[in-house]
Design an enzyme around this catalytic site. Structure first.
Site, mmCIF file in Angstrom:
data_model
loop_
_atom_site.group_PDB
_atom_site.id
_atom_site.type_symbol
_atom_site.label_atom_id
_atom_site.label_comp_id
_atom_site.label_asym_id
_atom_site.label_seq_id
_atom_site.Cartn_x
_atom_site.Cartn_y
_atom_site.Cartn_z
ATOM 1 N N ILE A 169 45.352 31.410 41.384
ATOM 2 C CA ILE A 169 45.349 31.819 42.793
ATOM 3 C C ILE A 169 45.700 33.292 42.909
ATOM 4 O O ILE A 169 46.747 33.745 42.437
ATOM 5 C CB ILE A 169 46.320 30.966 43.632
ATOM 6 C CG1 ILE A 169 45.800 29.530 43.730
ATOM 7 C CG2 ILE A 169 46.495 31.572 45.026
ATOM 8 C CD1 ILE A 169 46.615 28.625 44.604
ATOM 9 N N TYR A 172 47.266 37.546 47.990
ATOM 10 C CA TYR A 172 47.305 38.926 48.476
ATOM 11 C C TYR A 172 47.708 38.957 49.947
ATOM 12 O O TYR A 172 46.887 38.664 50.827
ATOM 13 C CB TYR A 172 45.932 39.584 48.321
ATOM 14 C CG TYR A 172 45.519 39.892 46.895
ATOM 15 C CD1 TYR A 172 46.432 39.828 45.845
ATOM 16 C CD2 TYR A 172 44.219 40.253 46.593
ATOM 17 C CE1 TYR A 172 46.059 40.111 44.549
ATOM 18 C CE2 TYR A 172 43.826 40.542 45.288
ATOM 19 C CZ TYR A 172 44.757 40.475 44.273
ATOM 20 O OH TYR A 172 44.381 40.763 42.982
ATOM 21 N N ILE A 204 49.262 32.687 38.755
ATOM 22 C CA ILE A 204 49.341 33.383 40.039
ATOM 23 C C ILE A 204 49.027 34.863 39.816
ATOM 24 O O ILE A 204 49.572 35.482 38.896
ATOM 25 C CB ILE A 204 50.752 33.241 40.644
ATOM 26 C CG1 ILE A 204 51.084 31.761 40.884
ATOM 27 C CG2 ILE A 204 50.888 34.050 41.933
ATOM 28 C CD1 ILE A 204 52.572 31.501 41.023
ATOM 29 N N LYS A 205 48.163 35.403 40.665
ATOM 30 C CA LYS A 205 47.823 36.825 40.560
ATOM 31 C C LYS A 205 48.288 37.532 41.832
ATOM 32 O O LYS A 205 47.897 37.160 42.941
ATOM 33 C CB LYS A 205 46.310 36.992 40.385
ATOM 34 C CG LYS A 205 45.851 38.430 40.163
ATOM 35 C CD LYS A 205 44.394 38.440 39.709
ATOM 36 C CE LYS A 205 43.880 39.861 39.502
ATOM 37 N NZ LYS A 205 43.446 40.492 40.763
ATOM 38 N N VAL A 206 49.148 38.537 41.666
ATOM 39 C CA VAL A 206 49.664 39.311 42.792
ATOM 40 C C VAL A 206 49.575 40.796 42.471
ATOM 41 O O VAL A 206 49.383 41.188 41.317
ATOM 42 C CB VAL A 206 51.139 38.950 43.118
ATOM 43 C CG1 VAL A 206 51.262 37.526 43.624
ATOM 44 C CG2 VAL A 206 52.040 39.184 41.912
#
Length: 257
Positions: A169, A172, A204-206
């Site tokens: 996910i 953003y 998780i991508k932030v």
């Protein structure tokens, strides 16, 4: 399956063997194999910004094969792209690098500053057909459509997990209640990472956070509890703490790197 990978996979005990095997496949691919660290190449810029803005500075970049060849040459952990790009390369490069199908995208032609959203552009069936290890999905915490996006991925992730696919996910934060500077503020990014963990993300991508605090109610909390955010390493540690005390993998994105 060294001790580090076994430890990470132990955090996903509720998942079936298919999901766990795909997570191991990603963790054990490329130059960082076995270290517990990941580098994933996502190529959805054409959808987000248009082909000329994304690729005209390098004419080879119009070709999907350029990007997957780059990921292979660099020894990356996985390659993520929308449906059409993966359809061009999936058969030729099957088994050479884990694929992540990005199943929703936005485009700048229909951007609305107060109504950030993305269209679902692919399915779990597409991911299985193309031999993917995971699906990727973007949510925008803070958007007027955030709850709709969360409900979309909840339904899709149930089907994906049943079929052994991992969930990545992109979380953003953006919306009319968040300033441009606040989109990367440490308290907002920590919240976004926690939301992604709560809705079942395996990875998780932030965005890499700044030391700014966006939400007024958080300023006292961070000071009272001595949450250190001055140094980048401290901010990364805080984000990892927000992702279930490091029990969920987090990827950090910074424009220009």
């Amino acid at each position: 399956m060294n001790s580090k990978i076994k430890e990470i996979i132990s955090y996903y005990d509720s998942d079936n063997p298919g999901v766990r095997s795909n997570l191991v496949k990603i963790l054990n691919h490329g130059k960082l194999a076995g270290t517990g660290h990941l580098v994933i190449l996502p190529v959805d810029q054409g959808f987000e910004h248009g082909p000329a803005k994304s690729f005209s500075m390098n004419k080879h970049a119009y070709d999907p094969e350029y990007h997957i060849s780059l990921a292979l040459e660099a020894g990356l952990s996985a390659y993520a792209a929308p449906l059409g790009m993966l359809e061009v390369v999936a058969a030729k490069y099957a088994g050479e690098i884990p694929f992540i199908l990005k199943i929703n995208s936005s485009n700048s032609l229909s951007a609305n500053s107060s109504d950030y959203d993305q269209a679902v552009t692919a399915s779990v069936e597409d991911a299985l057909r193309l031999g993917c290890s995971a699906i990727g999905f973007t949510i925008y915490p803070g958007s007027d459509r955030a709850n709709d996006m969360i409900e979309e991925i909840q339904k899709i992730s149930l089907e994906a997990k049943r079929n052994g696919l991992a969930i990545v996910i992109w979380s953003y934060p953006r919306g009319r209640g968040i300033s441009k500077k606040g989109e990367t503020a440490i308290d907002v990014i920590a919240y976004a990472a926690h939301i992604a963990a709560l809705i079942g993300a395996h990875i998780i991508k932030v965005k890499l956070p700044s030391s700014d605090l966006e939400l007024s109610e958080n300023k006292g909390v961070y000071e009272k509890n001595s949450i250190k955010v001055k140094l980048l390493a401290e901010r990364v540690h805080h984000i990892m703490s927000s992702a279930f005390a490091g029990k969920r993998m987090v990827l950090f994105f910074r424009r220009g790197i």
